[in-house]
Design a protein around this motif. Sequence first.
Motif, PDB file in Angstrom:
ATOM      1  N   LEU A 130     -33.544  28.606 -57.987  1.00 24.86           N
ATOM      2  CA  LEU A 130     -32.671  27.784 -57.150  1.00 24.86           C
ATOM      3  C   LEU A 130     -31.259  28.365 -57.077  1.00 24.86           C
ATOM      4  CD1 LEU A 130     -33.788  24.180 -58.198  1.00 24.86           C
ATOM      5  CD2 LEU A 130     -34.461  25.501 -56.185  1.00 24.86           C
ATOM      6  N   THR A 131     -31.039  29.505 -57.704  1.00 25.19           N
ATOM      7  CA  THR A 131     -29.747  30.181 -57.628  1.00 25.19           C
ATOM      8  C   THR A 131     -29.848  31.330 -56.634  1.00 25.19           C
ATOM      9  OG1 THR A 131     -30.230  31.771 -59.385  1.00 25.19           O
ATOM     10  CG2 THR A 131     -29.308  29.640 -60.066  1.00 25.19           C
ATOM     11  N   LEU A 132     -28.687  31.788 -56.157  1.00 25.62           N
ATOM     12  CA  LEU A 132     -28.677  32.910 -55.219  1.00 25.62           C
ATOM     13  C   LEU A 132     -29.280  34.155 -55.861  1.00 25.62           C
ATOM     14  CD1 LEU A 132     -27.895  34.293 -52.570  1.00 25.62           C
ATOM     15  CD2 LEU A 132     -25.629  34.683 -53.549  1.00 25.62           C
ATOM     16  N   SER A 133     -28.883  34.444 -57.084  1.00 29.68           N
ATOM     17  CA  SER A 133     -29.405  35.657 -57.726  1.00 29.68           C
ATOM     18  C   SER A 133     -30.898  35.538 -58.028  1.00 29.68           C
ATOM     19  CB  SER A 133     -28.619  35.974 -58.998  1.00 29.68           C
ATOM     20  OG  SER A 133     -28.731  34.922 -59.930  1.00 29.68           O
ATOM     21  N   GLY A 134     -31.373  34.368 -58.404  1.00 30.48           N
ATOM     22  CA  GLY A 134     -32.798  34.188 -58.668  1.00 30.48           C
ATOM     23  C   GLY A 134     -33.640  34.310 -57.411  1.00 30.48           C
ATOM     24  N   ALA A 135     -33.197  33.666 -56.323  1.00 27.91           N
ATOM     25  CA  ALA A 135     -33.939  33.743 -55.061  1.00 27.91           C
ATOM     26  C   ALA A 135     -33.893  35.156 -54.493  1.00 27.91           C
ATOM     27  CB  ALA A 135     -33.360  32.746 -54.057  1.00 27.91           C
ATOM     28  N   THR A 136     -32.750  35.820 -54.625  1.00 23.65           N
ATOM     29  CA  THR A 136     -32.642  37.206 -54.155  1.00 23.65           C
ATOM     30  C   THR A 136     -33.550  38.118 -54.970  1.00 23.65           C
ATOM     31  OG1 THR A 136     -30.380  36.832 -53.416  1.00 23.65           O
ATOM     32  CG2 THR A 136     -31.036  39.118 -53.768  1.00 23.65           C
ATOM     33  N   GLY A 137     -33.545  37.940 -56.289  1.00 21.01           N
ATOM     34  CA  GLY A 137     -34.401  38.753 -57.151  1.00 21.01           C
ATOM     35  C   GLY A 137     -35.875  38.554 -56.858  1.00 21.01           C
ATOM     36  N   GLY A 140     -39.437  40.074 -45.432  1.00 17.81           N
ATOM     37  CA  GLY A 140     -38.400  39.652 -46.375  1.00 17.81           C
ATOM     38  C   GLY A 140     -37.751  38.346 -45.961  1.00 17.81           C
ATOM     39  N   LEU A 141     -37.520  38.187 -44.670  1.00 14.59           N
ATOM     40  CA  LEU A 141     -36.932  36.944 -44.169  1.00 14.59           C
ATOM     41  C   LEU A 141     -37.881  35.775 -44.402  1.00 14.59           C
ATOM     42  CD1 LEU A 141     -34.648  35.473 -42.716  1.00 14.59           C
ATOM     43  CD2 LEU A 141     -35.737  36.100 -40.562  1.00 14.59           C
ATOM     44  N   LEU A 142     -39.162  35.973 -44.147  1.00 12.71           N
ATOM     45  CA  LEU A 142     -40.145  34.919 -44.371  1.00 12.71           C
ATOM     46  C   LEU A 142     -40.191  34.516 -45.844  1.00 12.71           C
ATOM     47  CD1 LEU A 142     -42.494  33.154 -43.282  1.00 12.71           C
ATOM     48  CD2 LEU A 142     -44.005  35.061 -43.859  1.00 12.71           C
ATOM     49  N   VAL A 143     -40.235  35.499 -46.734  1.00  8.14           N
ATOM     50  CA  VAL A 143     -40.287  35.211 -48.175  1.00  8.14           C
ATOM     51  C   VAL A 143     -39.019  34.478 -48.609  1.00  8.14           C
ATOM     52  CG1 VAL A 143     -40.305  36.274 -50.466  1.00  8.14           C
ATOM     53  CG2 VAL A 143     -41.871  37.095 -48.706  1.00  8.14           C
ATOM     54  N   ALA A 144     -37.867  34.941 -48.143  1.00  2.00           N
ATOM     55  CA  ALA A 144     -36.602  34.303 -48.509  1.00  2.00           C
ATOM     56  C   ALA A 144     -36.559  32.856 -48.021  1.00  2.00           C
ATOM     57  CB  ALA A 144     -35.430  35.095 -47.941  1.00  2.00           C
ATOM     58  N   GLN A 145     -36.996  32.620 -46.782  1.00  2.00           N
ATOM     59  CA  GLN A 145     -36.969  31.256 -46.246  1.00  2.00           C
ATOM     60  C   GLN A 145     -37.925  30.342 -47.022  1.00  2.00           C
ATOM     61  OE1 GLN A 145     -34.846  29.992 -44.209  1.00  2.00           O
ATOM     62  NE2 GLN A 145     -33.965  31.816 -43.307  1.00  2.00           N
ATOM     63  N   ILE A 146     -39.098  30.848 -47.373  1.00  2.00           N
ATOM     64  CA  ILE A 146     -40.058  30.033 -48.138  1.00  2.00           C
ATOM     65  C   ILE A 146     -39.471  29.657 -49.494  1.00  2.00           C
ATOM     66  CG2 ILE A 146     -42.276  30.115 -49.355  1.00  2.00           C
ATOM     67  CD1 ILE A 146     -43.358  31.716 -46.935  1.00  2.00           C
ATOM     68  N   ILE A 147     -38.878  30.623 -50.180  1.00  2.00           N
ATOM     69  CA  ILE A 147     -38.308  30.358 -51.506  1.00  2.00           C
ATOM     70  C   ILE A 147     -37.184  29.339 -51.412  1.00  2.00           C
ATOM     71  CG2 ILE A 147     -36.945  31.383 -53.373  1.00  2.00           C
ATOM     72  CD1 ILE A 147     -38.669  33.919 -53.011  1.00  2.00           C
ATOM     73  N   VAL A 148     -36.263  29.536 -50.471  1.00  2.00           N
ATOM     74  CA  VAL A 148     -35.115  28.641 -50.366  1.00  2.00           C
ATOM     75  C   VAL A 148     -35.538  27.246 -49.912  1.00  2.00           C
ATOM     76  CG1 VAL A 148     -32.955  28.232 -49.129  1.00  2.00           C
ATOM     77  CG2 VAL A 148     -33.440  30.487 -50.054  1.00  2.00           C
ATOM     78  N   LEU A 149     -36.423  27.165 -48.918  1.00  2.00           N
ATOM     79  CA  LEU A 149     -36.845  25.842 -48.450  1.00  2.00           C
ATOM     80  C   LEU A 149     -37.694  25.118 -49.500  1.00  2.00           C
ATOM     81  CD1 LEU A 149     -37.466  26.578 -44.674  1.00  2.00           C
ATOM     82  CD2 LEU A 149     -35.545  25.376 -45.735  1.00  2.00           C
ATOM     83  N   ALA A 150     -38.451  25.851 -50.299  1.00  2.00           N
ATOM     84  CA  ALA A 150     -39.157  25.224 -51.424  1.00  2.00           C
ATOM     85  C   ALA A 150     -38.151  24.665 -52.424  1.00  2.00           C
ATOM     86  CB  ALA A 150     -40.088  26.233 -52.091  1.00  2.00           C
ATOM     87  N   VAL A 207     -30.018  35.078 -48.626  1.00  2.70           N
ATOM     88  CA  VAL A 207     -30.917  35.678 -49.615  1.00  2.70           C
ATOM     89  C   VAL A 207     -31.575  36.927 -49.046  1.00  2.70           C
ATOM     90  CG1 VAL A 207     -33.083  35.316 -50.881  1.00  2.70           C
ATOM     91  CG2 VAL A 207     -31.301  33.567 -50.917  1.00  2.70           C
ATOM     92  N   TYR A 208     -32.049  36.847 -47.800  1.00  5.34           N
ATOM     93  CA  TYR A 208     -32.680  37.996 -47.161  1.00  5.34           C
ATOM     94  C   TYR A 208     -31.712  39.173 -47.055  1.00  5.34           C
ATOM     95  CZ  TYR A 208     -34.371  40.973 -43.382  1.00  5.34           C
ATOM     96  OH  TYR A 208     -34.751  42.044 -42.641  1.00  5.34           O
ATOM     97  N   CYS A 209     -30.503  38.909 -46.575  1.00  2.00           N
ATOM     98  CA  CYS A 209     -29.520  39.992 -46.434  1.00  2.00           C
ATOM     99  C   CYS A 209     -29.163  40.595 -47.785  1.00  2.00           C
ATOM    100  CB  CYS A 209     -28.264  39.480 -45.728  1.00  2.00           C
ATOM    101  SG  CYS A 209     -28.531  39.098 -43.995  1.00  2.00           S
ATOM    102  N   SER A 210     -29.075  39.765 -48.813  1.00  2.00           N
ATOM    103  CA  SER A 210     -28.768  40.270 -50.149  1.00  2.00           C
ATOM    104  C   SER A 210     -29.888  41.147 -50.690  1.00  2.00           C
ATOM    105  CB  SER A 210     -28.516  39.101 -51.108  1.00  2.00           C
ATOM    106  OG  SER A 210     -27.431  38.326 -50.675  1.00  2.00           O
TER     107      SER A 210
END
Length: 116
Positions: free
Chosen positions: A12-19, A40-50, A73-76
């Motif tokens: 739920l943190t930026l670094s965790g979702a980015t990692g 990458g965008l799809l994975v990032a959106q799924i993680i963040v929306l979850a 998250v995707y850009c990072s």
Amino acid sequence: MPNEFFTVQSMLTLSGATGATFVICNGLQTAFNFNPKWLGLLVAQIIVLAGVVASGGAGPMPYLVGVINGFLVYCSAAGATSAVGGGGAPPIARGQVPGQDAPLTPARRGFLTPWF
């Protein structure tokens, strides 16, 4: 020393979702030689929306902020892959001369091959 590498709380943190995005997409890229730009965008959106769902987001605003955070998250993750993965000329197949047409089968992508 933590018992787990990723936890729900750490994702739920930026670094965790980015990692997690970085590891999932680069793992798929290495294992299956598959990583289109949108993955990458799809994975990032799924993680963040979850994460928004897990934190009990009510109403549309938490989801809108979640989508914006998914892009962050995707850009990072893409930036980390590009920075660490060494750009330069794309790999060429054995026996191919640089500047000729691309081979019929693309070169195998490595773990840190830039996403785009």
